[in-house]
Design a protein around this motif. Structure first.
Motif, short mmCIF file in Angstrom:
data_model
loop_
_atom_site.label_atom_id
_atom_site.label_comp_id
_atom_site.label_asym_id
_atom_site.label_seq_id
_atom_site.Cartn_x
_atom_site.Cartn_y
_atom_site.Cartn_z
N ILE A 7 -41.04 16.87 55.98
CA ILE A 7 -41.12 16.01 57.16
C ILE A 7 -40.33 14.74 56.87
O ILE A 7 -40.50 14.11 55.81
CB ILE A 7 -42.58 15.65 57.49
CG1 ILE A 7 -43.35 16.91 57.84
CG2 ILE A 7 -42.64 14.65 58.62
CD1 ILE A 7 -44.83 16.66 58.05
N ASN A 8 -39.51 14.34 57.80
CA ASN A 8 -38.72 13.11 57.66
C ASN A 8 -39.62 11.92 58.03
O ASN A 8 -40.03 11.77 59.18
CB ASN A 8 -37.50 13.18 58.58
CG ASN A 8 -36.56 12.03 58.35
OD1 ASN A 8 -36.80 11.19 57.49
ND2 ASN A 8 -35.49 11.99 59.12
N ILE A 9 -39.92 11.05 57.06
CA ILE A 9 -40.81 9.92 57.32
C ILE A 9 -40.07 8.61 57.57
O ILE A 9 -40.71 7.59 57.80
CB ILE A 9 -41.82 9.75 56.16
CG1 ILE A 9 -41.10 9.42 54.85
CG2 ILE A 9 -42.70 10.96 56.02
CD1 ILE A 9 -42.03 8.93 53.78
N ILE A 10 -38.76 8.62 57.55
CA ILE A 10 -37.99 7.39 57.78
C ILE A 10 -38.28 6.79 59.16
O ILE A 10 -38.54 5.58 59.25
CB ILE A 10 -36.47 7.66 57.59
CG1 ILE A 10 -36.18 8.18 56.18
CG2 ILE A 10 -35.67 6.42 57.91
CD1 ILE A 10 -36.48 7.20 55.08
N PRO A 11 -38.30 7.56 60.26
CA PRO A 11 -38.65 6.95 61.55
C PRO A 11 -40.07 6.38 61.57
O PRO A 11 -40.32 5.34 62.17
CB PRO A 11 -38.52 8.11 62.55
CG PRO A 11 -37.62 9.08 61.89
CD PRO A 11 -37.87 8.95 60.42
N PHE A 12 -40.98 7.04 60.89
CA PHE A 12 -42.35 6.55 60.80
C PHE A 12 -42.40 5.20 60.09
O PHE A 12 -43.08 4.28 60.53
CB PHE A 12 -43.22 7.58 60.08
CG PHE A 12 -44.64 7.13 59.85
CD1 PHE A 12 -45.53 7.05 60.89
CD2 PHE A 12 -45.06 6.77 58.57
CE1 PHE A 12 -46.83 6.65 60.69
CE2 PHE A 12 -46.35 6.35 58.36
CZ PHE A 12 -47.25 6.29 59.42
N ILE A 13 -41.67 5.06 59.00
CA ILE A 13 -41.63 3.79 58.25
C ILE A 13 -41.00 2.69 59.11
O ILE A 13 -41.48 1.56 59.11
CB ILE A 13 -40.86 3.98 56.93
CG1 ILE A 13 -41.67 4.89 55.99
CG2 ILE A 13 -40.58 2.64 56.26
CD1 ILE A 13 -40.93 5.29 54.74
N ASP A 14 -39.97 3.02 59.87
CA ASP A 14 -39.34 2.03 60.76
C ASP A 14 -40.34 1.51 61.79
O ASP A 14 -40.43 0.29 62.03
CB ASP A 14 -38.13 2.64 61.48
CG ASP A 14 -36.96 2.89 60.54
OD1 ASP A 14 -36.96 2.30 59.44
OD2 ASP A 14 -36.06 3.68 60.91
N ILE A 15 -41.09 2.40 62.39
CA ILE A 15 -42.08 1.99 63.38
C ILE A 15 -43.17 1.13 62.75
O ILE A 15 -43.59 0.12 63.30
CB ILE A 15 -42.68 3.23 64.07
CG1 ILE A 15 -41.62 3.89 64.95
CG2 ILE A 15 -43.91 2.86 64.91
CD1 ILE A 15 -42.03 5.22 65.51
N MET A 16 -43.61 1.49 61.56
CA MET A 16 -44.65 0.72 60.89
C MET A 16 -44.17 -0.67 60.52
O MET A 16 -44.93 -1.64 60.60
CB MET A 16 -45.15 1.47 59.63
CG MET A 16 -45.83 2.79 59.93
SD MET A 16 -47.09 2.69 61.20
CE MET A 16 -48.35 1.81 60.37
#
Length: 128
Positions: A7-16
Motif C-alpha cells: 500500500i502506498n502510504i505517501i498520500p496518507f502521510i501528506d494528509i496527516m
C-alpha cells in the motif's frame, strides 16, 4: 495490469501533515482564557514571551477573582500566593469596569507575599 504488493502510504502521510499543521495553528487560539474581560487601554506597549506568562490572575467585571480560570476567594488566593516562589511570574488581567478595590486587593495580596514579577495586561490605545 500491474499488481500492487504494498500500500502506498505517501498520500496518507501528506494528509496527516496538513492536518497536523491545522491543529497546531488553531491550538494557539484555544489557549486563551475562558473568562471574558474588557481590558483597559494604555499608550505604552511591552511584549512578553508566552513562557513568561506563568500564572494568570483575572478580576472580572463583578470583582470576582480567577486564578488560571478557577474562581478563587481572597483567602484562597492569599494561601496559594504564600507558597509561590518569590520570582513567580504573574499576569494580571483586570476588567476595565471592575471595582478598583478588587484590583487594589489583588495587588496588595501579591505585595504582601513579596511577588514582584507582575505584568498587567492592557490594550494599546490606537488614538494616540
Amino acid at each position: 495490469m500491474k499488481k500492487f504488493d504494498q500500500i502506498n502510504i505517501i498520500p496518507f502521510i501528506d494528509i496527516m501533515l496538513v492536518l497536523l499543521t491545522i491543529v497546531l495553528m488553531t491550538a494557539s487560539f484555544i489557549s486563551q482564557s475562558k473568562i471574558q474581560v474588557n481590558i483597559p487601554k494604555a499608550n505604552t506597549e511591552v511584549k512578553f514571551k508566552r513562557s513568561e506568562l506563568a500564572n494568570l490572575l483575572i478580576v472580572s467585571q463583578k470583582g470576582e477573582i480567577y486564578l488560571n480560570d478557577k474562581l478563587m476567594m481572597l483567602d484562597e488566593l492569599n494561601a496559594i500566593a504564600k507558597d509561590w516562589d518569590k520570582t513567580q511570574a504573574v499576569t494580571l488581567k483586570v476588567d476595565s469596569a471592575s471595582p478598583f478595590q478588587a484590583f487594589v486587593t489583588v495587588t496588595d495580596i501579591l505585595a504582601k507575599n513579596n511577588i514582584k514579577n507582575v505584568s498587567i495586561v492592557t490594550i494599546k490605545n490606537r488614538a494616540s
